[in-house]
Design a protein around this motif. Structure first.
Motif, PDB file in Angstrom:
ATOM      1  N   HIS A   1      50.234  28.379 -22.297  1.00  0.00           N
ATOM      2  CA  HIS A   1      50.997  29.385 -23.620  1.00  0.00           C
ATOM      3  C   HIS A   1      51.489  30.825 -22.264  1.00  0.00           C
ATOM      4  N   CYS A   2      52.753  30.150 -21.697  1.00  0.00           N
ATOM      5  CA  CYS A   2      53.337  31.127 -21.282  1.00  0.00           C
ATOM      6  C   CYS A   2      54.410  31.892 -22.207  1.00  0.00           C
ATOM      7  N   GLU A   3      55.615  32.900 -21.048  1.00  0.00           N
ATOM      8  CA  GLU A   3      56.654  32.835 -22.489  1.00  0.00           C
ATOM      9  C   GLU A   3      58.162  31.580 -22.725  1.00  0.00           C
ATOM     10  N   ASP A   4      58.196  30.769 -21.880  1.00  0.00           N
ATOM     11  CA  ASP A   4      59.142  29.745 -22.233  1.00  0.00           C
ATOM     12  C   ASP A   4      58.246  28.638 -23.588  1.00  0.00           C
ATOM     13  N   GLY A   5      56.798  29.144 -23.510  1.00  0.00           N
ATOM     14  CA  GLY A   5      56.304  28.281 -24.467  1.00  0.00           C
ATOM     15  C   GLY A   5      55.130  27.643 -24.137  1.00  0.00           C
ATOM     16  N   PHE A   6      54.469  26.490 -24.541  1.00  0.00           N
ATOM     17  CA  PHE A   6      53.391  25.736 -23.954  1.00  0.00           C
ATOM     18  C   PHE A   6      53.590  24.123 -23.456  1.00  0.00           C
ATOM     19  N   PHE A   7      53.210  23.716 -22.601  1.00  0.00           N
ATOM     20  CA  PHE A   7      53.204  22.709 -21.413  1.00  0.00           C
ATOM     21  C   PHE A   7      51.650  22.444 -21.209  1.00  0.00           C
ATOM     22  N   ALA A   8      51.876  21.498 -20.684  1.00  0.00           N
ATOM     23  CA  ALA A   8      50.211  20.265 -20.307  1.00  0.00           C
ATOM     24  C   ALA A   8      50.893  20.282 -18.868  1.00  0.00           C
ATOM     25  N   ILE A   9      49.598  20.258 -18.937  1.00  0.00           N
ATOM     26  CA  ILE A   9      49.570  19.517 -16.780  1.00  0.00           C
ATOM     27  C   ILE A   9      47.952  19.053 -16.905  1.00  0.00           C
ATOM     28  N   ASP A  10      47.896  18.083 -15.891  1.00  0.00           N
ATOM     29  CA  ASP A  10      46.452  17.429 -15.111  1.00  0.00           C
ATOM     30  C   ASP A  10      45.826  19.547 -14.829  1.00  0.00           C
ATOM     31  N   ASP A  11      44.414  19.048 -15.097  1.00  0.00           N
ATOM     32  CA  ASP A  11      43.503  20.648 -14.976  1.00  0.00           C
ATOM     33  C   ASP A  11      42.621  20.096 -13.256  1.00  0.00           C
ATOM     34  N   MET A  12      43.787  19.237 -12.629  1.00  0.00           N
ATOM     35  CA  MET A  12      43.195  19.493 -11.201  1.00  0.00           C
ATOM     36  C   MET A  12      43.822  19.775 -10.299  1.00  0.00           C
ATOM     37  N   CYS A  13      43.925  20.562  -9.323  1.00  0.00           N
ATOM     38  CA  CYS A  13      44.693  21.080  -8.224  1.00  0.00           C
ATOM     39  C   CYS A  13      44.553  19.888  -7.149  1.00  0.00           C
ATOM     40  N   THR A  14      46.006  19.655  -6.727  1.00  0.00           N
ATOM     41  CA  THR A  14      45.982  19.358  -5.859  1.00  0.00           C
ATOM     42  C   THR A  14      45.491  19.170  -4.501  1.00  0.00           C
ATOM     43  N   HIS A  15      45.568  20.268  -4.293  1.00  0.00           N
ATOM     44  CA  HIS A  15      44.814  21.036  -3.024  1.00  0.00           C
ATOM     45  C   HIS A  15      43.821  20.113  -2.656  1.00  0.00           C
ATOM     46  N   ASP A  16      41.977  20.774  -3.838  1.00  0.00           N
ATOM     47  CA  ASP A  16      40.837  20.331  -3.589  1.00  0.00           C
ATOM     48  C   ASP A  16      40.742  20.331  -4.907  1.00  0.00           C
ATOM     49  N   GLY A  17      41.100  19.502  -5.583  1.00  0.00           N
ATOM     50  CA  GLY A  17      41.000  19.680  -7.269  1.00  0.00           C
ATOM     51  C   GLY A  17      39.833  20.382  -7.800  1.00  0.00           C
ATOM     52  N   GLY A  18      40.099  21.463  -7.992  1.00  0.00           N
ATOM     53  CA  GLY A  18      40.109  22.382  -8.307  1.00  0.00           C
ATOM     54  C   GLY A  18      40.457  22.967 -10.224  1.00  0.00           C
ATOM     55  N   PRO A  19      39.806  23.418 -11.268  1.00  0.00           N
ATOM     56  CA  PRO A  19      39.665  23.161 -12.400  1.00  0.00           C
ATOM     57  C   PRO A  19      41.335  24.425 -12.727  1.00  0.00           C
ATOM     58  N   LEU A  20      42.821  23.389 -13.203  1.00  0.00           N
ATOM     59  CA  LEU A  20      43.808  25.023 -13.010  1.00  0.00           C
ATOM     60  C   LEU A  20      43.530  25.471 -13.909  1.00  0.00           C
ATOM     61  N   GLY A  21      43.099  24.675 -14.881  1.00  0.00           N
ATOM     62  CA  GLY A  21      42.496  25.422 -16.885  1.00  0.00           C
ATOM     63  C   GLY A  21      41.705  26.553 -16.862  1.00  0.00           C
ATOM     64  N   GLU A  22      40.820  27.217 -15.630  1.00  0.00           N
ATOM     65  CA  GLU A  22      39.838  28.136 -15.382  1.00  0.00           C
ATOM     66  C   GLU A  22      40.864  29.086 -14.671  1.00  0.00           C
TER      67      GLU A  22
ATOM     68  N   GLN B   1      49.044  27.619  -6.467  1.00  0.00           N
ATOM     69  CA  GLN B   1      49.810  28.050  -7.594  1.00  0.00           C
ATOM     70  C   GLN B   1      51.067  27.276  -8.109  1.00  0.00           C
ATOM     71  N   PHE B   2      50.941  26.589  -8.972  1.00  0.00           N
ATOM     72  CA  PHE B   2      51.801  25.295  -9.584  1.00  0.00           C
ATOM     73  C   PHE B   2      52.795  26.319 -11.146  1.00  0.00           C
ATOM     74  N   ASP B   3      54.354  25.493 -11.298  1.00  0.00           N
ATOM     75  CA  ASP B   3      54.488  26.024 -12.484  1.00  0.00           C
ATOM     76  C   ASP B   3      54.159  24.949 -13.376  1.00  0.00           C
ATOM     77  N   VAL B   4      53.870  25.319 -14.721  1.00  0.00           N
ATOM     78  CA  VAL B   4      53.181  24.497 -15.813  1.00  0.00           C
ATOM     79  C   VAL B   4      54.340  23.843 -16.476  1.00  0.00           C
ATOM     80  N   ARG B   5      55.525  24.682 -15.707  1.00  0.00           N
ATOM     81  CA  ARG B   5      56.868  23.299 -16.811  1.00  0.00           C
ATOM     82  C   ARG B   5      57.283  22.435 -15.733  1.00  0.00           C
ATOM     83  N   SER B   6      57.053  22.824 -14.485  1.00  0.00           N
ATOM     84  CA  SER B   6      57.606  21.440 -14.044  1.00  0.00           C
ATOM     85  C   SER B   6      56.412  20.293 -12.723  1.00  0.00           C
ATOM     86  N   GLY B   7      55.058  21.081 -13.009  1.00  0.00           N
ATOM     87  CA  GLY B   7      54.643  20.708 -12.197  1.00  0.00           C
ATOM     88  C   GLY B   7      54.139  21.388 -10.587  1.00  0.00           C
TER      89      GLY B   7
END
Length: 103
Positions: A32-53, A69-75
């Protein structure tokens, strides 16, 4: 055919935070950022880290493992060490429900 699934109430995810949810076999981070709610996979593409944390900085989520870092709007990956984007999913808010469409 994909359908929207309710994953949280609006009040469950304060501005500037993320929540991890499960939709079928997928583990997603709902941010939930200033632009609204966004959904992404909860896995960093670098090493599988938990992005939701990770911490949200505006609409960018930071992996708690190595700081990618990842832009939650675009991935899109916006900070090394990640270079590959994460998957994003369509989100809508109906009343007080946050809903995600997962294929």
């Amino acid at each position: 055919m994909s359908e929207f699934v309710t994953v949280a109430n609006v009040d469950d995810i304060p501005l500037g935070h993320a929540k991890v949810v499960h939709v079928g076999t997928k583990r997603l981070a709902i941010a939930h950022c200033e632009d609204g709610f966004f959904a992404i996979d909860d896995m960093c593409t670098h090493d599988g880290g938990p992005l939701g944390e990770g911490k949200l900085h505006g609409c960018a989520v930071e992996c708690p493992r190595h700081g990618a870092q990842f832009d939650v709007r675009s991935g899109q990956a916006i900070k090394f060490p990640a270079v590959m984007p994460v998957n994003t999913y369509e989100v809508r808010v109906v009343g007080d429900e946050v809903q995600v469409k997962v294929p």
